[in-house]
Scaffold this motif. Structure first.
Motif, PDB file in Angstrom:
ATOM      1  N   MET A 327       0.824  -1.211   0.000  1.00 40.63           N
ATOM      2  CA  MET A 327       0.000   0.000   0.000  1.00 40.63           C
ATOM      3  C   MET A 327       0.855   1.258   0.000  1.00 40.63           C
ATOM      4  O   MET A 327       0.467   2.284  -0.589  1.00 40.63           O
ATOM      5  CB  MET A 327      -0.938  -0.017   1.219  1.00 40.63           C
ATOM      6  N   ARG A 328       2.027   1.211   0.629  1.00 43.21           N
ATOM      7  CA  ARG A 328       2.911   2.379   0.627  1.00 43.21           C
ATOM      8  C   ARG A 328       3.416   2.673  -0.787  1.00 43.21           C
ATOM      9  O   ARG A 328       3.497   3.836  -1.219  1.00 43.21           O
ATOM     10  CB  ARG A 328       4.076   2.136   1.588  1.00 43.21           C
ATOM     11  N   ASN A 329       3.725   1.607  -1.533  1.00 42.22           N
ATOM     12  CA  ASN A 329       4.199   1.807  -2.909  1.00 42.22           C
ATOM     13  C   ASN A 329       3.118   2.416  -3.799  1.00 42.22           C
ATOM     14  O   ASN A 329       3.376   3.379  -4.549  1.00 42.22           O
ATOM     15  CB  ASN A 329       4.662   0.468  -3.495  1.00 42.22           C
ATOM     16  N   ILE A 330       1.902   1.882  -3.733  1.00 41.20           N
ATOM     17  CA  ILE A 330       0.838   2.415  -4.585  1.00 41.20           C
ATOM     18  C   ILE A 330       0.438   3.817  -4.146  1.00 41.20           C
ATOM     19  O   ILE A 330       0.106   4.682  -4.976  1.00 41.20           O
ATOM     20  CB  ILE A 330      -0.390   1.468  -4.599  1.00 41.20           C
ATOM     21  N   ASN A 331       0.490   4.106  -2.845  1.00 40.87           N
ATOM     22  CA  ASN A 331       0.147   5.459  -2.367  1.00 40.87           C
ATOM     23  C   ASN A 331       1.145   6.488  -2.871  1.00 40.87           C
ATOM     24  O   ASN A 331       0.776   7.606  -3.228  1.00 40.87           O
ATOM     25  CB  ASN A 331       0.101   5.484  -0.838  1.00 40.87           C
ATOM     26  N   GLU A 332       2.425   6.118  -2.894  1.00 44.93           N
ATOM     27  CA  GLU A 332       3.427   7.049  -3.421  1.00 44.93           C
ATOM     28  C   GLU A 332       3.169   7.344  -4.897  1.00 44.93           C
ATOM     29  O   GLU A 332       3.274   8.494  -5.348  1.00 44.93           O
ATOM     30  CB  GLU A 332       4.826   6.457  -3.232  1.00 44.93           C
ATOM     31  N   LEU A 335      -0.146   9.528  -5.174  1.00 44.93           N
ATOM     32  CA  LEU A 335       0.001  10.910  -4.716  1.00 44.93           C
ATOM     33  C   LEU A 335       0.828  11.741  -5.680  1.00 44.93           C
ATOM     34  O   LEU A 335       0.709  12.965  -5.726  1.00 44.93           O
ATOM     35  CB  LEU A 335       0.638  10.933  -3.322  1.00 44.93           C
ATOM     36  N   GLU A 336       1.701  11.089  -6.457  1.00 42.06           N
ATOM     37  CA  GLU A 336       2.483  11.813  -7.457  1.00 42.06           C
ATOM     38  C   GLU A 336       1.609  12.229  -8.643  1.00 42.06           C
ATOM     39  O   GLU A 336       1.823  13.296  -9.244  1.00 42.06           O
ATOM     40  CB  GLU A 336       3.631  10.936  -7.956  1.00 42.06           C
ATOM     41  N   LYS A 337       0.603  11.380  -8.993  1.00 42.99           N
ATOM     42  CA  LYS A 337      -0.179  11.625 -10.193  1.00 42.99           C
ATOM     43  C   LYS A 337      -1.586  12.143  -9.916  1.00 42.99           C
ATOM     44  O   LYS A 337      -2.272  12.596 -10.830  1.00 42.99           O
ATOM     45  CB  LYS A 337      -0.279  10.329 -11.011  1.00 42.99           C
ATOM     46  N   SER A 338      -2.063  11.999  -8.657  1.00 41.17           N
ATOM     47  CA  SER A 338      -3.430  12.407  -8.343  1.00 41.17           C
ATOM     48  C   SER A 338      -3.500  12.825  -6.882  1.00 41.17           C
ATOM     49  O   SER A 338      -2.476  12.899  -6.193  1.00 41.17           O
ATOM     50  CB  SER A 338      -4.397  11.259  -8.633  1.00 41.17           C
ATOM     51  N   ALA A 350     -14.689  -0.716  -5.440  1.00 38.92           N
ATOM     52  CA  ALA A 350     -15.646  -1.679  -4.897  1.00 38.92           C
ATOM     53  C   ALA A 350     -17.073  -1.154  -4.965  1.00 38.92           C
ATOM     54  O   ALA A 350     -18.014  -1.927  -5.164  1.00 38.92           O
ATOM     55  CB  ALA A 350     -15.280  -2.019  -3.454  1.00 38.92           C
ATOM     56  N   ALA A 351     -17.229   0.165  -4.799  1.00 36.83           N
ATOM     57  CA  ALA A 351     -18.581   0.729  -4.763  1.00 36.83           C
ATOM     58  C   ALA A 351     -19.158   0.970  -6.151  1.00 36.83           C
ATOM     59  O   ALA A 351     -20.366   0.774  -6.383  1.00 36.83           O
ATOM     60  CB  ALA A 351     -18.574   2.035  -3.964  1.00 36.83           C
ATOM     61  N   THR A 352     -18.316   1.386  -7.113  1.00 40.71           N
ATOM     62  CA  THR A 352     -18.814   1.781  -8.433  1.00 40.71           C
ATOM     63  C   THR A 352     -18.403   0.818  -9.534  1.00 40.71           C
ATOM     64  O   THR A 352     -19.009   0.816 -10.612  1.00 40.71           O
ATOM     65  CB  THR A 352     -18.308   3.185  -8.783  1.00 40.71           C
ATOM     66  N   GLY A 353     -17.359   0.057  -9.332  1.00 42.65           N
ATOM     67  CA  GLY A 353     -16.845  -0.818 -10.384  1.00 42.65           C
ATOM     68  C   GLY A 353     -15.901  -0.110 -11.328  1.00 42.65           C
ATOM     69  O   GLY A 353     -15.379  -0.732 -12.261  1.00 42.65           O
ATOM     70  N   HIS A 354     -15.663   1.188 -11.118  1.00 44.79           N
ATOM     71  CA  HIS A 354     -14.758   1.947 -11.979  1.00 44.79           C
ATOM     72  C   HIS A 354     -13.357   1.896 -11.406  1.00 44.79           C
ATOM     73  O   HIS A 354     -13.143   2.146 -10.220  1.00 44.79           O
ATOM     74  CB  HIS A 354     -15.228   3.398 -12.090  1.00 44.79           C
ATOM     75  N   CYS A 355     -12.383   1.593 -12.276  1.00 42.90           N
ATOM     76  CA  CYS A 355     -10.985   1.461 -11.849  1.00 42.90           C
ATOM     77  C   CYS A 355     -10.161   2.579 -12.466  1.00 42.90           C
ATOM     78  O   CYS A 355     -10.150   2.754 -13.701  1.00 42.90           O
ATOM     79  CB  CYS A 355     -10.425   0.100 -12.272  1.00 42.90           C
ATOM     80  N   TYR A 356      -9.479   3.334 -11.622  1.00 46.80           N
ATOM     81  CA  TYR A 356      -8.601   4.386 -12.124  1.00 46.80           C
ATOM     82  C   TYR A 356      -7.445   3.760 -12.908  1.00 46.80           C
ATOM     83  O   TYR A 356      -6.998   2.654 -12.596  1.00 46.80           O
ATOM     84  CB  TYR A 356      -8.040   5.214 -10.974  1.00 46.80           C
ATOM     85  N   PRO A 357      -6.956   4.489 -13.950  1.00 51.88           N
ATOM     86  CA  PRO A 357      -5.859   3.931 -14.772  1.00 51.88           C
ATOM     87  C   PRO A 357      -4.624   3.583 -13.946  1.00 51.88           C
ATOM     88  O   PRO A 357      -3.989   2.542 -14.180  1.00 51.88           O
ATOM     89  CB  PRO A 357      -5.582   5.046 -15.777  1.00 51.88           C
ATOM     90  N   GLU A 358      -4.253   4.467 -12.992  1.00 52.49           N
ATOM     91  CA  GLU A 358      -3.060   4.184 -12.180  1.00 52.49           C
ATOM     92  C   GLU A 358      -3.245   2.932 -11.322  1.00 52.49           C
ATOM     93  O   GLU A 358      -2.310   2.134 -11.153  1.00 52.49           O
ATOM     94  CB  GLU A 358      -2.749   5.373 -11.262  1.00 52.49           C
ATOM     95  N   VAL A 359      -4.460   2.755 -10.828  1.00 52.79           N
ATOM     96  CA  VAL A 359      -4.744   1.569 -10.008  1.00 52.79           C
ATOM     97  C   VAL A 359      -4.703   0.313 -10.866  1.00 52.79           C
ATOM     98  O   VAL A 359      -4.192  -0.731 -10.449  1.00 52.79           O
ATOM     99  CB  VAL A 359      -6.107   1.715  -9.315  1.00 52.79           C
ATOM    100  N   LYS A 360      -5.235   0.419 -12.117  1.00 53.00           N
ATOM    101  CA  LYS A 360      -5.209  -0.733 -13.011  1.00 53.00           C
ATOM    102  C   LYS A 360      -3.783  -1.149 -13.325  1.00 53.00           C
ATOM    103  O   LYS A 360      -3.461  -2.351 -13.310  1.00 53.00           O
ATOM    104  CB  LYS A 360      -5.963  -0.394 -14.290  1.00 53.00           C
ATOM    105  N   ASP A 361      -2.929  -0.162 -13.616  1.00 55.47           N
ATOM    106  CA  ASP A 361      -1.530  -0.486 -13.902  1.00 55.47           C
ATOM    107  C   ASP A 361      -0.872  -1.178 -12.702  1.00 55.47           C
ATOM    108  O   ASP A 361      -0.099  -2.133 -12.865  1.00 55.47           O
ATOM    109  CB  ASP A 361      -0.760   0.785 -14.248  1.00 55.47           C
ATOM    110  N   TRP A 362      -1.167  -0.699 -11.507  1.00 57.91           N
ATOM    111  CA  TRP A 362      -0.553  -1.306 -10.303  1.00 57.91           C
ATOM    112  C   TRP A 362      -1.077  -2.722 -10.076  1.00 57.91           C
ATOM    113  O   TRP A 362      -0.308  -3.633  -9.758  1.00 57.91           O
ATOM    114  CB  TRP A 362      -0.857  -0.427  -9.085  1.00 57.91           C
ATOM    115  N   LEU A 363      -2.382  -2.928 -10.263  1.00 59.13           N
ATOM    116  CA  LEU A 363      -2.963  -4.252 -10.061  1.00 59.13           C
ATOM    117  C   LEU A 363      -2.410  -5.260 -11.055  1.00 59.13           C
ATOM    118  O   LEU A 363      -2.147  -6.419 -10.711  1.00 59.13           O
ATOM    119  CB  LEU A 363      -4.485  -4.190 -10.182  1.00 59.13           C
TER     120      LEU A 363
END
Length: 775
Positions: A327-332, A335-338, A350-363
């Protein structure tokens, strides 16, 4: 039979790979075990056949091994390392207790004794008189003594106090090996030894560990871990200034113990016999053994609970370490991009089903299936270990602790008008209140662990689903199948985990001391019981950790309980210390006389040796002793050297003697009358004032006839029980004797400090066909 043919039956002859310290040999009083200290600063315990059973060592030992002493029942052994004492179990070899009883001068330990005293001596003497035949000292400490002890007139309230309810409780679980103080709780054998119920046949005796320091300080303990406290000899008796104890002796039928001490007097080192009375044994009676056993168990339970709490805290930190890094890696990156964090993005996903691009790349690129498996294994393993430690270790230990304190509280109320035990029902009530708080916290921790585990299980399934979903091609058939699984998740549990335990697990608040930043609870300021406060907050639906005043968690309550128990123990110790009385010392003369005489002129000349035996009689009234008579007997020995002298039992002693012809002998002397041997020695009475005991013994003994004179070859031939091969190849230096009835053995350490032999003392009349060698 001539002297030259006399040999004891050889049981074993061994050679040590390391030099043996001749001052640290000790036989187990109950088993065929020999403990010895070697130059590697370890204690090695061997069987008679030379097989090593276990070893005792201390990494940070200061001053080396200074003393070894077995428990009278042979179940444990105490080893002094400088100014600290380690007590190891004879069953497992693990160090059960490690104590540092440091004196202000930081003096090392120079003397140690472990005594076993009967608490009702008059009753034991009456039962001994009713038994046919002769009862010797060893009988009192073995099965014969146990049969005597079982003849108590039953008294219902007293017998009910000795019914061990804790024996019906489930056994405590072993703890994982984690490097805590030798991991004494990681072995089933060690746990059974620590929490062994008090045998009914041992309820009428009290074990006392006496530790002497070079500055004249004496420390007393009972049942390994029950410290009575320490006192200085010179403070108790002014004439004992700069005295140094070097030997302790006792008798199970007397509460008067004795210390041999040395002190400098007008440039000469003088020997003094210092009696001291343990009135606590006779005053407290049978309750003392019960109290000592339960206090010892209370110490052990506290140590066990502390180690469980430390392991719980360690498990939480370990299980959260890997997810925190993820979580520390993804938060860094976020926070740099958003302007949002992983928690915001995960909740949004989880609530909307929409995934941010940065989160998708990390996953897809960083976490992936492999990272998810590591995350799942770390959290699941941590929760399971915490659940197991809480359910299988912490709660059963707290149940035992509650039963134990309740039992002590009942004992305190039953003896409310008797202050000989030093128990306080008020203190025990406050300790029981703390235990109730600990039990409530443990139950809440267990509920919290199960709840968070359920939430994480849902979160982990959802996270694995999202990784597969983001990796799959939206137009493929697999993407359609993945989308159909969305409805099978418990989304409420996923959202609760993301909002709560994923960021800050509530378990830390229960295990440690609450939430950071909140005002901690001050027991001294608040005062009074806190269980009702805990209970009311739990019943009101609060976690108990979200108020203006932060209630302590397990760590804080354990520390508070430790302070309460410390006050409780000190009151008991103070009561028992008041019942220890040091008597008037008896001077036995110059220390050089108790050693072999070696005068030097132009060359070394061996003189005749004198062995001095002293018989000192005490009159005991109400637990207080007074010296009634001192008698002495001098036994002249031929020209040579007495290398060592040891008592075999309460009737005879043995000398290791090297004559001027370099012939080594073991000489046995009966100092009390016996049906199987010659009459005992006759002693000359010595006055209690005026000249020293040694001077008066010299005058009285020299004026009368000598019924034993080991300068005569006929007397030496009669009393010699073993004759070593002539020459200097095998010369004895030290004796260690086990006078246990039915298995009396002697260990003879050679002068080279490598070879040692063990002989059967009772086999003195049969020829030994095995020819001993001189090497």
């Amino acid at each position: 039979m001539g002297e030259g043919t006399k040999k004891l039956a050889l049981l074993a002859e061994k050679m040590s790979p390391l030099l043996i310290n001749p001052n640290n040999l000790s036989y187990s009083p109950a088993m065929d075990l020999l403990a010895l200290a070697a130059e590697d600063e370890r204690v090695h315990v061997f069987r008679l056949n030379g097989q090593k059973v276990f070893g005792v060592s201390k990494k940070d030992a200061f001053g080396g091994i200074t003393y070894i002493q077995w428990n009278p029942n042979g179940q444990s052994i105490a080893v002094a390392f400088g100014n600290s004492v380690c007590i190891a179990s004879a069953n497992s070899g693990k160090i059960m207790y490690e104590k540092v009883y440091q004196t202000p001068s930081k003096a090392p330990i120079c003397c140690m004794g472990w005594a076993s005293n009967f608490t009702d001596i008059a009753a034991i003497r009456r039962r001994m008189a009713s038994v046919e035949g002769t009862i010797v000292l060893d009988d009192l400490m073995t099965s014969v003594g146990e049969s005597l002890n079982s003849q108590y007139a039953l008294e219902l309230p007293v017998e009910l106090a000795f019914v061990d309810v804790a024996a019906t409780l489930p056994k405590l679980s072993t703890l994982p090996v984690a490097g805590f103080q030798g991991d004494v709780f990681s072995s089933r054998v060690s746990l059974d030894t620590l929490f062994k119920p008090l045998p009914l046949e041992s309820t009428d005796r009290a074990d006392v560990l006496v530790i002497g320091y070079e500055d004249g300080t004496i420390h007393l303990s009972m049942s390994e871990d029950f410290s009575i406290g320490k006192f200085k000899l010179q403070n108790a008796e002014p004439s004992l200034g700069n005295s140094k104890p070097f030997c302790h002796c006792f008798h199970p039928l007397s509460t008067t113990h004795a210390l041999l001490c040395s002190r400098m007097s007008t440039g000469v080192q003088e020997i003094q016999l210092v009696p001291f009375d343990l009135r606590l044994v006779s005053i407290a009676g049978r309750q003392l053994s019960l109290l000592a056993s339960k206090v010892n168990e209370l110490h052990s339970l506290h140590r066990y609970i502390c180690q469980v709490q430390e392991q719980l805290s360690s498990e939480v930190r370990t299980s959260q370490d890997l997810p925190s890094r993820f979580m520390r890696n993804i938060n860094e990156t976020l926070l740099e991009k958003s302007d949002y964090t992983w928690a915001n993005a995960a909740y949004h996903l989880a609530a909307t089903g929409h995934c941010y691009p940065e989160v998708k790349d990390w996953l897809v690129d960083e976490l992936g299936e492999r990272g998810h498996k590591r995350w799942d294994r770390a959290i699941n393993g941590g929760y399971e270990n915490i659940r197991r430690l809480t359910h299988e270790s912490l709660l059963p230990a707290l149940d035992r602790l509650s039963v134990l304190i309740s039992r002590l509280r009942g004992l305190a109320r039953f003896h409310s008008s008797d202050f000989s035990l030093g128990l306080s029902a008020i203190e025990l009530d406050s300790m029981l209140d703390s235990v109730n708080c600990l039990q409530l916290l443990a139950h809440q921790l267990l509920k919290c662990t199960i709840l968070e585990l359920q939430q994480f299980t849902a979160f982990s399934t959802w996270l694995r689903h999202e990784i597969e979903k983001q990796v799959a091609d939206p137009t493929s058939a697999s993407a359609q199948e993945i989308a159909e699984k969305d409805m099978s998740f418990n989304h409420s549990s996923v959202l609760e985990y993301i909002q709560g335990a994923m960021q800050h697990t509530q378990m830390l608040a229960y295990i440690n001391d609450g939430v950071e930043g909140e005002r901690p609870w001050d027991f001294e300021e608040e005062g009074g019981p806190v269980f009702q406060l805990y209970k009311s907050r739990m019943n009101n639906g609060s976690s108990g950790f979200c108020s203006q005043r932060q209630l302590p968690g397990l760590a804080g309550m354990i520390k508070h309980f430790e302070k309460q128990s410390g006050v409780f123990f000190e009151h008991i110790s103070e009561t028992q210390r008041r019942n220890v009385q040091v008597g008037v010392p008896i001077s036995l003369g110059d220390k050089t006389v108790v050693r072999f005489a070696l005068e030097s002129a132009q060359r070394s000349i061996l003189r005749d040796v004198l062995v001095n035996l002293y018989r000192i009689r005490f009159a005991v009234e109400n637990g207080m002793s007074s010296t009634t008579s001192v008698a002495s007997r001098r036994i002249p020995v031929a020209v040579g050297t007495v290398r060592d002298l040891k008592f075999i039992d309460d009737r005879s002693l043995m000398l290791a003697f090297v004559g001027a012809d370099d012939v080594s002998r073991l000489i046995q002397v009966e100092f009390r009358s016996s049906k199987d041997f010659q009459p005992g020695l006759r002693y000359q009475e010595i006055g209690l004032a005026g000249k020293t005991a040694l001077e008066k013994a010299s005058e009285r003994n020299d004026s009368g006839t000598q019924e034993m004179d080991l300068r005569r070859s006929s007397d030496i031939s009669i009393h010699t029980v073993h004759r070593f091969p002539p020459g200097k190849m095998w010369t004895p230096q030290r004796l260690e004797i086990n006078g246990r009835k039915g298995r009396r053995t002697v260990c003879v350490l050679a002068e080279d400090r490598i070879h040692y032999r063990q002989y059967d003392i009772d086999n003195i009349d049969s020829r030994v066909d095995v020819e001993e060698t001189g090497t």
